[in-house]
Design an enzyme around this catalytic site. Sequence first.
Site, PDB file in Angstrom:
ATOM      1  N   SER A  45      -2.589   2.771   3.622  1.00  0.00           N
ATOM      2  CA  SER A  45      -1.830   1.798   4.404  1.00  0.00           C
ATOM      3  C   SER A  45      -2.338   1.755   5.840  1.00  0.00           C
ATOM      4  O   SER A  45      -2.346   2.754   6.546  1.00  0.00           O
ATOM      5  CB  SER A  45      -0.345   2.168   4.389  1.00  0.00           C
ATOM      6  OG  SER A  45       0.359   1.438   5.375  1.00  0.00           O
TER       7      SER A  45
ATOM      8  N   SER B  14       5.472  -0.050   4.790  1.00  0.00           N
ATOM      9  CA  SER B  14       5.428  -0.164   3.332  1.00  0.00           C
ATOM     10  C   SER B  14       5.985   1.090   2.654  1.00  0.00           C
ATOM     11  O   SER B  14       5.746   1.316   1.468  1.00  0.00           O
ATOM     12  CB  SER B  14       3.989  -0.420   2.872  1.00  0.00           C
ATOM     13  OG  SER B  14       3.112   0.563   3.381  1.00  0.00           O
TER      14      SER B  14
ATOM     15  N   HIS C 100       0.824  -1.207   0.000  1.00  0.00           N
ATOM     16  CA  HIS C 100       0.000   0.000   0.000  1.00  0.00           C
ATOM     17  C   HIS C 100       0.860   1.260   0.000  1.00  0.00           C
ATOM     18  O   HIS C 100       0.936   1.993   0.991  1.00  0.00           O
ATOM     19  CB  HIS C 100      -0.944  -0.002   1.209  1.00  0.00           C
ATOM     20  CG  HIS C 100      -2.146  -0.869   1.014  1.00  0.00           C
ATOM     21  ND1 HIS C 100      -2.870  -1.399   2.054  1.00  0.00           N
ATOM     22  CD2 HIS C 100      -2.757  -1.294  -0.109  1.00  0.00           C
ATOM     23  CE1 HIS C 100      -3.869  -2.115   1.571  1.00  0.00           C
ATOM     24  NE2 HIS C 100      -3.820  -2.068   0.267  1.00  0.00           N
TER      25      HIS C 100
ATOM     26  N   CYS D  47       3.689 -12.274   3.317  1.00  0.00           N
ATOM     27  CA  CYS D  47       4.548 -12.069   4.480  1.00  0.00           C
ATOM     28  C   CYS D  47       4.511 -13.323   5.363  1.00  0.00           C
ATOM     29  O   CYS D  47       3.437 -13.864   5.629  1.00  0.00           O
ATOM     30  CB  CYS D  47       4.057 -10.862   5.272  1.00  0.00           C
ATOM     31  SG  CYS D  47       4.854 -10.668   6.880  1.00  0.00           S
TER      32      CYS D  47
ATOM     33  N   THR E 204      -1.908  -8.184  11.586  1.00  0.00           N
ATOM     34  CA  THR E 204      -0.512  -7.908  11.966  1.00  0.00           C
ATOM     35  C   THR E 204      -0.268  -6.462  12.360  1.00  0.00           C
ATOM     36  O   THR E 204       0.654  -6.180  13.129  1.00  0.00           O
ATOM     37  CB  THR E 204       0.448  -8.270  10.820  1.00  0.00           C
ATOM     38  OG1 THR E 204       0.043  -7.586   9.626  1.00  0.00           O
ATOM     39  CG2 THR E 204       0.478  -9.763  10.569  1.00  0.00           C
TER      40      THR E 204
ATOM     41  N   GLU F 163      -5.488  -8.170   4.037  1.00  0.00           N
ATOM     42  CA  GLU F 163      -4.884  -9.192   4.898  1.00  0.00           C
ATOM     43  C   GLU F 163      -5.962  -9.964   5.645  1.00  0.00           C
ATOM     44  O   GLU F 163      -5.934 -11.198   5.714  1.00  0.00           O
ATOM     45  CB  GLU F 163      -3.921  -8.559   5.899  1.00  0.00           C
ATOM     46  CG  GLU F 163      -3.308  -9.563   6.857  1.00  0.00           C
ATOM     47  CD  GLU F 163      -2.546  -8.920   8.003  1.00  0.00           C
ATOM     48  OE1 GLU F 163      -2.674  -9.390   9.149  1.00  0.00           O
ATOM     49  OE2 GLU F 163      -1.803  -7.938   7.752  1.00  0.00           O
TER      50      GLU F 163
ATOM     51  N   HIS G  13       0.153  -9.076   1.612  1.00  0.00           N
ATOM     52  CA  HIS G  13      -1.028  -9.204   2.476  1.00  0.00           C
ATOM     53  C   HIS G  13      -1.618 -10.619   2.475  1.00  0.00           C
ATOM     54  O   HIS G  13      -2.394 -10.964   3.356  1.00  0.00           O
ATOM     55  CB  HIS G  13      -2.125  -8.236   2.013  1.00  0.00           C
ATOM     56  CG  HIS G  13      -1.754  -6.799   2.138  1.00  0.00           C
ATOM     57  ND1 HIS G  13      -1.536  -5.982   1.047  1.00  0.00           N
ATOM     58  CD2 HIS G  13      -1.539  -6.024   3.217  1.00  0.00           C
ATOM     59  CE1 HIS G  13      -1.221  -4.772   1.455  1.00  0.00           C
ATOM     60  NE2 HIS G  13      -1.205  -4.767   2.769  1.00  0.00           N
TER      61      HIS G  13
ATOM     62  N   CYS H 234       2.601  -8.260  14.280  1.00  0.00           N
ATOM     63  CA  CYS H 234       3.978  -8.394  13.802  1.00  0.00           C
ATOM     64  C   CYS H 234       4.931  -7.598  14.685  1.00  0.00           C
ATOM     65  O   CYS H 234       4.631  -6.469  15.090  1.00  0.00           O
ATOM     66  CB  CYS H 234       4.049  -7.912  12.356  1.00  0.00           C
ATOM     67  SG  CYS H 234       5.720  -7.787  11.706  1.00  0.00           S
TER      68      CYS H 234
ATOM     69  N   ASN I  92      -1.015   0.226   8.505  1.00  0.00           N
ATOM     70  CA  ASN I  92      -0.004   0.447   9.547  1.00  0.00           C
ATOM     71  C   ASN I  92       0.411   1.910   9.611  1.00  0.00           C
ATOM     72  O   ASN I  92       0.710   2.439  10.677  1.00  0.00           O
ATOM     73  CB  ASN I  92       1.204  -0.485   9.343  1.00  0.00           C
ATOM     74  CG  ASN I  92       2.066  -0.109   8.159  1.00  0.00           C
ATOM     75  OD1 ASN I  92       2.925   0.761   8.266  1.00  0.00           O
ATOM     76  ND2 ASN I  92       1.876  -0.766   7.026  1.00  0.00           N
TER      77      ASN I  92
END
Length: 278
Positions: free
Chosen positions: A219, A262, A41, A95, A163, A125, A73, A191, A221
């Site tokens: 994104s 990312s 992303h 991942c 994650t 994901e 993802h 993660c 995260n």
Amino acid sequence: MKVLLAEHAGYCFGVKRAVELAIKTAQDNDNKVYTLGPLIHNNSAVDMLKEKNVFSVDDINNVEGDNIIIRSHGVGKEIYNHCSEKKINLTDATCPFVKKIQKIAYEMNNKGYNIIIIGDKSHPEVQGINGWCDNKAIIGKNLEEFYLIDFNKSEKYAVVVQTTMPQDTFFAVKEYLISLGLTLEFYNTICFATKERQQAVLDLSKKVDAMLIVGGKHSSNTKKLAEIAKKNCDTFLIETAKDIDLEKIKTYDIIGVGAGASTPDFIINEVMDLINEL
């Protein structure tokens, strides 16, 4: 003006692996290769991949040729079955941390557990993980959403986490589910790279006047990093150096820079260089 970069920022192991794998696949085939959805992303990274003959398609039926890359993802089991039936060559860039969640969902579903995913149901994901438990998972991204779900005490549940979810969200939902008296198995699958980046942004945001969070607007995260930073200082979510409001930034004495998992290094470096020039 002083500029500080978060201790952990930019590509995580899984994203770096996916990008390198996609480029190598294109080079080895000396032709276009396709990812099912954007590999990661980040628009700048996607544009860079196009220059390397790696292109994104939204529908597997639109794949030209016989090479497709599963993005970081991950995807549901049905995609693997489809590719096997159609003799499509797969390069799996999922991942490893996401793979682990898929395996848990698949195995626990087969053991008769209802799968609970703490995550965003619209995120690829989470959709991929759901595809490994017959698309029957119970999904919620925060405590408020879980308040609205009716659970059956005669059933048993296995809980996994997207994650990129904040640790606080996981522990809050965990505490609530335990309070219901359910039969539960918990798997904290956040993660470690996500934990590192979130902690680094949290720590830095307490020491600066403003934070620039660099990453794709879509994104997960990256958006969570911005949410964390906003609790402590003025925060700006940007995709590239071009998005920086220079006049606004000049009013701060200490600027912090954080970046999602990312976000390519060259984007982070452009942001740092521009701020340093000020």
